[in-house]
Design an enzyme around this catalytic site. Structure first.
Site, PDB file in Angstrom:
ATOM      1  N   PRO A 155     -14.840  28.409 -64.280  1.00  0.00           N
ATOM      2  CA  PRO A 155     -15.947  29.343 -64.465  1.00  0.00           C
ATOM      3  C   PRO A 155     -17.266  28.900 -63.853  1.00  0.00           C
ATOM      4  CG  PRO A 155     -15.336  28.275 -66.529  1.00  0.00           C
ATOM      5  CD  PRO A 155     -14.266  27.950 -65.547  1.00  0.00           C
ATOM      6  N   ASN A 156     -17.931  29.869 -63.258  1.00  0.00           N
ATOM      7  CA  ASN A 156     -19.285  29.731 -62.692  1.00  0.00           C
ATOM      8  C   ASN A 156     -19.348  28.949 -61.386  1.00  0.00           C
ATOM      9  OD1 ASN A 156     -20.647  31.174 -64.846  1.00  0.00           O
ATOM     10  ND2 ASN A 156     -20.109  29.425 -66.121  1.00  0.00           N
ATOM     11  N   ARG A 170     -26.580  29.089 -58.947  1.00  0.00           N
ATOM     12  CA  ARG A 170     -26.827  28.471 -60.256  1.00  0.00           C
ATOM     13  C   ARG A 170     -27.453  27.083 -60.105  1.00  0.00           C
ATOM     14  NH1 ARG A 170     -21.205  25.746 -62.462  1.00  0.00           N
ATOM     15  NH2 ARG A 170     -22.396  25.745 -64.385  1.00  0.00           N
ATOM     16  N   TYR A 186     -26.435  21.370 -58.802  1.00  0.00           N
ATOM     17  CA  TYR A 186     -25.213  21.597 -58.008  1.00  0.00           C
ATOM     18  C   TYR A 186     -25.453  21.749 -56.506  1.00  0.00           C
ATOM     19  CZ  TYR A 186     -23.357  22.393 -62.673  1.00  0.00           C
ATOM     20  OH  TYR A 186     -22.996  22.240 -63.990  1.00  0.00           O
ATOM     21  N   ASN A 237     -11.531  21.507 -60.748  1.00  0.00           N
ATOM     22  CA  ASN A 237     -12.821  21.417 -61.428  1.00  0.00           C
ATOM     23  C   ASN A 237     -12.808  22.522 -62.483  1.00  0.00           C
ATOM     24  OD1 ASN A 237     -15.413  21.492 -62.363  1.00  0.00           O
ATOM     25  ND2 ASN A 237     -16.382  21.381 -60.346  1.00  0.00           N
ATOM     26  N   ALA A 255     -16.946  24.287 -67.389  1.00  0.00           N
ATOM     27  CA  ALA A 255     -17.196  23.983 -68.809  1.00  0.00           C
ATOM     28  C   ALA A 255     -15.913  23.902 -69.633  1.00  0.00           C
ATOM     29  CB  ALA A 255     -18.143  25.019 -69.404  1.00  0.00           C
ATOM     30  N   HIS A 313     -14.614  20.587 -71.185  1.00  0.00           N
ATOM     31  CA  HIS A 313     -15.108  19.936 -72.390  1.00  0.00           C
ATOM     32  C   HIS A 313     -14.449  20.416 -73.679  1.00  0.00           C
ATOM     33  CE1 HIS A 313     -17.899  18.603 -69.411  1.00  0.00           C
ATOM     34  NE2 HIS A 313     -18.408  19.809 -69.244  1.00  0.00           N
ATOM     35  N   GLU A 319      -9.102  15.512 -61.346  1.00  0.00           N
ATOM     36  CA  GLU A 319     -10.229  16.322 -61.851  1.00  0.00           C
ATOM     37  C   GLU A 319     -11.484  15.970 -61.051  1.00  0.00           C
ATOM     38  OE1 GLU A 319     -10.514  16.947 -66.127  1.00  0.00           O
ATOM     39  OE2 GLU A 319     -12.592  16.274 -66.039  1.00  0.00           O
ATOM     40  N   HIS A 374     -15.753  16.735 -60.655  1.00  0.00           N
ATOM     41  CA  HIS A 374     -17.017  17.329 -61.095  1.00  0.00           C
ATOM     42  C   HIS A 374     -18.076  17.064 -60.050  1.00  0.00           C
ATOM     43  CE1 HIS A 374     -15.417  18.474 -64.895  1.00  0.00           C
ATOM     44  NE2 HIS A 374     -14.868  17.273 -64.992  1.00  0.00           N
ATOM     45  N   SER A 413     -21.393  17.392 -60.378  1.00  0.00           N
ATOM     46  CA  SER A 413     -22.509  16.633 -60.958  1.00  0.00           C
ATOM     47  C   SER A 413     -21.989  15.394 -61.678  1.00  0.00           C
ATOM     48  CB  SER A 413     -23.274  17.521 -61.945  1.00  0.00           C
ATOM     49  OG  SER A 413     -22.439  17.858 -63.049  1.00  0.00           O
ATOM     50  N   ARG A 429     -25.715  13.743 -68.060  1.00  0.00           N
ATOM     51  CA  ARG A 429     -26.177  15.041 -68.567  1.00  0.00           C
ATOM     52  C   ARG A 429     -25.990  15.138 -70.089  1.00  0.00           C
ATOM     53  NH1 ARG A 429     -23.749  19.601 -64.970  1.00  0.00           N
ATOM     54  NH2 ARG A 429     -25.410  20.771 -66.018  1.00  0.00           N
ATOM     55  N   ARG A 472     -21.103  17.156 -72.319  1.00  0.00           N
ATOM     56  CA  ARG A 472     -20.427  17.032 -71.020  1.00  0.00           C
ATOM     57  C   ARG A 472     -19.787  15.650 -70.819  1.00  0.00           C
ATOM     58  NH1 ARG A 472     -22.309  21.717 -68.321  1.00  0.00           N
ATOM     59  NH2 ARG A 472     -24.412  22.232 -68.997  1.00  0.00           N
TER      60      ARG A 472
HETATM   61  C1  DQA Z   1     -19.123  20.840 -63.652  1.00  0.00           C
HETATM   62  C2  DQA Z   1     -19.744  20.168 -64.886  1.00  0.00           C
HETATM   63  C3  DQA Z   1     -19.522  21.017 -66.132  1.00  0.00           C
HETATM   64  O1  DQA Z   1     -20.107  20.395 -67.260  1.00  0.00           O
HETATM   65  C4  DQA Z   1     -20.146  22.384 -65.944  1.00  0.00           C
HETATM   66  O2  DQA Z   1     -19.881  23.189 -67.077  1.00  0.00           O
HETATM   67  C5  DQA Z   1     -19.736  23.049 -64.688  1.00  0.00           C
HETATM   68  C6  DQA Z   1     -19.657  22.250 -63.462  1.00  0.00           C
HETATM   69  C7  DQA Z   1     -19.427  20.050 -62.367  1.00  0.00           C
HETATM   70  O3  DQA Z   1     -18.763  20.306 -61.376  1.00  0.00           O
HETATM   71  O4  DQA Z   1     -20.337  19.212 -62.335  1.00  0.00           O
HETATM   72  O5  DQA Z   1     -19.561  24.262 -64.639  1.00  0.00           O
HETATM   73  O6  DQA Z   1     -17.729  20.879 -63.812  1.00  0.00           O
END
Ligand code: DQA
Length: 144
Positions: A9-10, A17, A22, A74, A77, A80, A98, A100, A102, A107, A111
């Site tokens: 997501p996102n 965003r 990011y 990836n 969220a 978590h 996996e 990420h 960031s 953070r 997270r």
């Molecule tokens: C993320 C880190 C997650 O905590 C966050 O919810 C994301 C992006 C990252 O790629 O840093 O959506 O997975």
């Protein structure tokens, strides 16, 4: 060699965003970067993104039977708290990495926990979009 690169997501909102976290690059440029790296490594990468937990689980289950040899994910969220995604990843016997973008450890505290990382071979964190390229390189070694 066929690798599935999944984003949760996102992540389709990259470049829109929280650019301070990011970066400026959008999702399309991430996809191009992944394809260019896969081409350079001589492997096939399918890039998939979905905002829904169930759709991500369906895609992982499909990977069981479609010739996928490794999954880079990836989970956004869902990382978590999604035990359902974790169970789906645990169900398919192939290398999983996996990623990420960031550094989640710098953070918010929520997270710092990944419920999905324990069922993956490894995790790449805080390397920006380069993390996906590093994961492709690592995946070749894991699949060998
Ligand atoms: C993320 C880190 C997650 O905590 C966050 O919810 C994301 C992006 C990252 O790629 O840093 O959506 O997975």
């Amino acid at each position: 060699m066929k690798v599935l690169v999944m984003n949760g997501p996102n992540l389709n909102f990259l470049g829109i965003r929280e650019k301070g976290i990011y970066g400026e690059d959008n999702y399309e440029s991430l996809c191009k970067r992944i394809q260019a790296k896969a081409d350079a490594l001589g492997i096939e990468a399918e890039v998939y993104q979905n905002n829904s937990e169930g759709a991500l689980i369906d895609r992982i289950q499909a990977a069981y039977a479609d010739g996928t040899q490794g999954i880079i994910i990836n989970p956004g969220a869902y990382t978590h708290y999604s035990y359902a995604l974790r169970d789906a990843l645990a169900s398919v016997q192939m290398p999983k990495i996996e990623v990420h973008i960031s550094n989640v450890h710098q953070r918010e505290e929520f997270r710092h926990v990944s419920v999905t990382a324990p069922v993956c071979n490894g995790q790449i964190v805080g390397m920006g979009l380069m993390g996906y390229e590093l994961a492709l390189e690592a995946m070749i070694e894991l699949v060998k």
